[in-house]
Design a protein around this motif. Structure first.
Motif, PDB file in Angstrom:
ATOM      1  N   ALA A 119     102.879  30.628  23.960  1.00  0.00           N
ATOM      2  CA  ALA A 119     103.659  29.512  24.522  1.00  0.00           C
ATOM      3  C   ALA A 119     103.911  28.430  23.465  1.00  0.00           C
ATOM      4  O   ALA A 119     104.956  27.775  23.486  1.00  0.00           O
ATOM      5  N   TYR A 120     102.967  28.268  22.557  1.00  0.00           N
ATOM      6  CA  TYR A 120     103.110  27.263  21.495  1.00  0.00           C
ATOM      7  C   TYR A 120     103.717  27.849  20.217  1.00  0.00           C
ATOM      8  O   TYR A 120     103.861  27.136  19.225  1.00  0.00           O
ATOM      9  N   GLY A 121     104.031  29.135  20.229  1.00  0.00           N
ATOM     10  CA  GLY A 121     104.689  29.759  19.087  1.00  0.00           C
ATOM     11  C   GLY A 121     103.798  29.964  17.876  1.00  0.00           C
ATOM     12  O   GLY A 121     104.275  30.004  16.745  1.00  0.00           O
ATOM     13  N   VAL A 122     102.480  30.122  18.116  1.00  0.00           N
ATOM     14  CA  VAL A 122     101.562  30.282  16.989  1.00  0.00           C
ATOM     15  C   VAL A 122     100.954  31.685  16.913  1.00  0.00           C
ATOM     16  O   VAL A 122     100.133  31.951  16.038  1.00  0.00           O
ATOM     17  N   TRP A 123     101.343  32.573  17.823  1.00  0.00           N
ATOM     18  CA  TRP A 123     100.922  33.986  17.761  1.00  0.00           C
ATOM     19  C   TRP A 123     102.009  34.697  16.979  1.00  0.00           C
ATOM     20  O   TRP A 123     103.102  34.928  17.473  1.00  0.00           O
ATOM     21  N   VAL A 124     101.715  35.013  15.714  1.00  0.00           N
ATOM     22  CA  VAL A 124     102.757  35.462  14.796  1.00  0.00           C
ATOM     23  C   VAL A 124     102.315  36.704  14.017  1.00  0.00           C
ATOM     24  O   VAL A 124     101.130  37.029  13.969  1.00  0.00           O
ATOM     25  N   LEU A 125     103.291  37.347  13.395  1.00  0.00           N
ATOM     26  CA  LEU A 125     103.020  38.462  12.506  1.00  0.00           C
ATOM     27  C   LEU A 125     102.456  37.905  11.199  1.00  0.00           C
ATOM     28  O   LEU A 125     103.058  37.025  10.581  1.00  0.00           O
ATOM     29  N   LYS A 126     101.288  38.408  10.811  1.00  0.00           N
ATOM     30  CA  LYS A 126     100.641  37.953   9.590  1.00  0.00           C
ATOM     31  C   LYS A 126     100.494  39.133   8.641  1.00  0.00           C
ATOM     32  O   LYS A 126     100.513  40.286   9.065  1.00  0.00           O
ATOM     33  N   LYS A 127     100.321  38.812   7.374  1.00  0.00           N
ATOM     34  CA  LYS A 127     100.109  39.844   6.360  1.00  0.00           C
ATOM     35  C   LYS A 127      98.907  39.474   5.515  1.00  0.00           C
ATOM     36  O   LYS A 127      98.766  38.326   5.096  1.00  0.00           O
ATOM     37  N   MET A 128      98.028  40.461   5.304  1.00  0.00           N
ATOM     38  CA  MET A 128      96.895  40.256   4.416  1.00  0.00           C
ATOM     39  C   MET A 128      96.544  41.588   3.770  1.00  0.00           C
ATOM     40  O   MET A 128      96.420  42.599   4.461  1.00  0.00           O
ATOM     41  N   TYR A 129      96.386  41.556   2.468  1.00  0.00           N
ATOM     42  CA  TYR A 129      96.037  42.760   1.701  1.00  0.00           C
ATOM     43  C   TYR A 129      96.976  43.918   2.015  1.00  0.00           C
ATOM     44  O   TYR A 129      96.542  45.061   2.169  1.00  0.00           O
ATOM     45  N   GLY A 130      98.254  43.614   2.176  1.00  0.00           N
ATOM     46  CA  GLY A 130      99.253  44.650   2.391  1.00  0.00           C
ATOM     47  C   GLY A 130      99.376  45.171   3.807  1.00  0.00           C
ATOM     48  O   GLY A 130     100.221  46.007   4.095  1.00  0.00           O
ATOM     49  N   ARG A 131      98.543  44.676   4.723  1.00  0.00           N
ATOM     50  CA  ARG A 131      98.689  45.154   6.107  1.00  0.00           C
ATOM     51  C   ARG A 131      99.235  44.036   6.988  1.00  0.00           C
ATOM     52  O   ARG A 131      99.016  42.855   6.729  1.00  0.00           O
ATOM     53  N   GLU A 132      99.953  44.446   8.007  1.00  0.00           N
ATOM     54  CA  GLU A 132     100.543  43.494   8.941  1.00  0.00           C
ATOM     55  C   GLU A 132      99.806  43.568  10.265  1.00  0.00           C
ATOM     56  O   GLU A 132      99.395  44.647  10.698  1.00  0.00           O
ATOM     57  N   TYR A 133      99.636  42.415  10.889  1.00  0.00           N
ATOM     58  CA  TYR A 133      98.973  42.348  12.190  1.00  0.00           C
ATOM     59  C   TYR A 133      99.385  41.057  12.886  1.00  0.00           C
ATOM     60  O   TYR A 133      99.869  40.121  12.237  1.00  0.00           O
ATOM     61  N   MET A 134      99.175  41.003  14.186  1.00  0.00           N
ATOM     62  CA  MET A 134      99.468  39.799  14.944  1.00  0.00           C
ATOM     63  C   MET A 134      98.218  38.925  14.985  1.00  0.00           C
ATOM     64  O   MET A 134      97.104  39.435  15.144  1.00  0.00           O
ATOM     65  N   GLY A 135      98.422  37.627  14.833  1.00  0.00           N
ATOM     66  CA  GLY A 135      97.288  36.713  14.861  1.00  0.00           C
ATOM     67  C   GLY A 135      97.730  35.267  14.968  1.00  0.00           C
ATOM     68  O   GLY A 135      98.922  34.966  15.037  1.00  0.00           O
ATOM     69  N   ILE A 136      96.765  34.383  14.975  1.00  0.00           N
ATOM     70  CA  ILE A 136      97.011  32.947  15.089  1.00  0.00           C
ATOM     71  C   ILE A 136      97.439  32.381  13.742  1.00  0.00           C
ATOM     72  O   ILE A 136      96.777  32.609  12.726  1.00  0.00           O
ATOM     73  N   GLU A 137      98.540  31.633  13.749  1.00  0.00           N
ATOM     74  CA  GLU A 137      98.929  30.836  12.598  1.00  0.00           C
ATOM     75  C   GLU A 137      98.265  29.479  12.793  1.00  0.00           C
ATOM     76  O   GLU A 137      98.530  28.792  13.788  1.00  0.00           O
ATOM     77  N   ARG A 138      97.366  29.115  11.888  1.00  0.00           N
ATOM     78  CA  ARG A 138      96.626  27.854  12.028  1.00  0.00           C
ATOM     79  C   ARG A 138      97.625  26.712  12.219  1.00  0.00           C
ATOM     80  O   ARG A 138      98.462  26.462  11.352  1.00  0.00           O
ATOM     81  N   SER A 139      97.537  26.059  13.365  1.00  0.00           N
ATOM     82  CA  SER A 139      98.499  25.026  13.743  1.00  0.00           C
ATOM     83  C   SER A 139      97.826  23.946  14.566  1.00  0.00           C
ATOM     84  O   SER A 139      96.826  24.211  15.252  1.00  0.00           O
ATOM     85  N   THR A 140      98.383  22.747  14.509  1.00  0.00           N
ATOM     86  CA  THR A 140      97.873  21.626  15.291  1.00  0.00           C
ATOM     87  C   THR A 140      99.048  20.917  15.947  1.00  0.00           C
ATOM     88  O   THR A 140     100.085  20.719  15.319  1.00  0.00           O
ATOM     89  N   PHE A 141      98.845  20.546  17.210  1.00  0.00           N
ATOM     90  CA  PHE A 141      99.840  19.790  17.954  1.00  0.00           C
ATOM     91  C   PHE A 141      99.205  18.501  18.430  1.00  0.00           C
ATOM     92  O   PHE A 141      98.113  18.518  18.995  1.00  0.00           O
ATOM     93  N   VAL A 142      99.889  17.399  18.187  1.00  0.00           N
ATOM     94  CA  VAL A 142      99.453  16.114  18.730  1.00  0.00           C
ATOM     95  C   VAL A 142     100.318  15.859  19.958  1.00  0.00           C
ATOM     96  O   VAL A 142     101.543  15.868  19.881  1.00  0.00           O
ATOM     97  N   ILE A 143      99.642  15.686  21.093  1.00  0.00           N
ATOM     98  CA  ILE A 143     100.321  15.480  22.375  1.00  0.00           C
ATOM     99  C   ILE A 143     100.028  14.055  22.813  1.00  0.00           C
ATOM    100  O   ILE A 143      98.865  13.630  22.836  1.00  0.00           O
TER     101      ILE A 143
END
Length: 157
Positions: free
Chosen positions: A100-124
């Motif tokens: 819902a906050y758009g932080v579950w994204v495709l990530k890449k590490m050591y040549g592999r791709e996976y879905m995970g959290i993009e470290r993000s902060t929201f001030v509400i």
């Protein structure tokens, strides 16, 4: 995708200490909602401990801190106990809130791709609107930057 000025997506999640927490219960307070990948990892531990160390300053500014990761509540309980964290950690194992906050994204590490959290902060803000978003957060200095924003932009003068 959410944007600054929009209403923050409400949610209800399980948290440490058998709590159930909804964003809406904090109406009237500023909320720092930070998404992090995993309990007990170096970057996430540093970020959580920085929020811990500045927690009294956030409280002075009518601001609560909430951390969210895909980890289970049991893991959060251990993380909080080990590092004496004074704020709730919420479990989002199905990553619905992260999506819902758009932080579950495709990530890449050591040549592999996976879905995970993009470290993000929201001030509400106290009215429940997104006042500021930080994406692809670098941990060093981040908590101070968030605190400065709240102090300058959202504190009652």
């Amino acid at each position: 995708m959410i944007a600054v000025g929009q209403a923050a997506p409400d949610f209800t999640l399980q948290a440490n200490n058998n709590q159930t927490i909804s964003l809406s219960q904090y109406h009237g307070k500023n909320v720092v909602l930070y998404f992090y990948p995993k309990d007990m990892t170096p970057g996430c531990t540093t970020e959580a401990c920085d929020f811990r160390d500045f927690h009294p300053k956030f409280a002075e500014l009518n601001t609560v801190v909430l951390g969210i990761s895909p980890d289970e509540v049991k893991s959060h309980d251990k993380f909080i106990a080990k590092h004496d964290l004074p704020f709730p950690l919420l479990a989002d194992p199905d990553h619905q809130v992260a999506e819902a906050y758009g932080v579950w994204v495709l990530k890449k590490m050591y040549g592999r791709e996976y879905m995970g959290i993009e470290r993000s902060t929201f001030v509400i803000d106290a009215e429940g609107r997104i006042a500021k978003e930080y994406r692809k957060v670098k941990v060093k200095g981040h908590v101070q930057e968030v605190l400065q924003f709240i102090s300058e932009e959202l504190s009652v003068k």
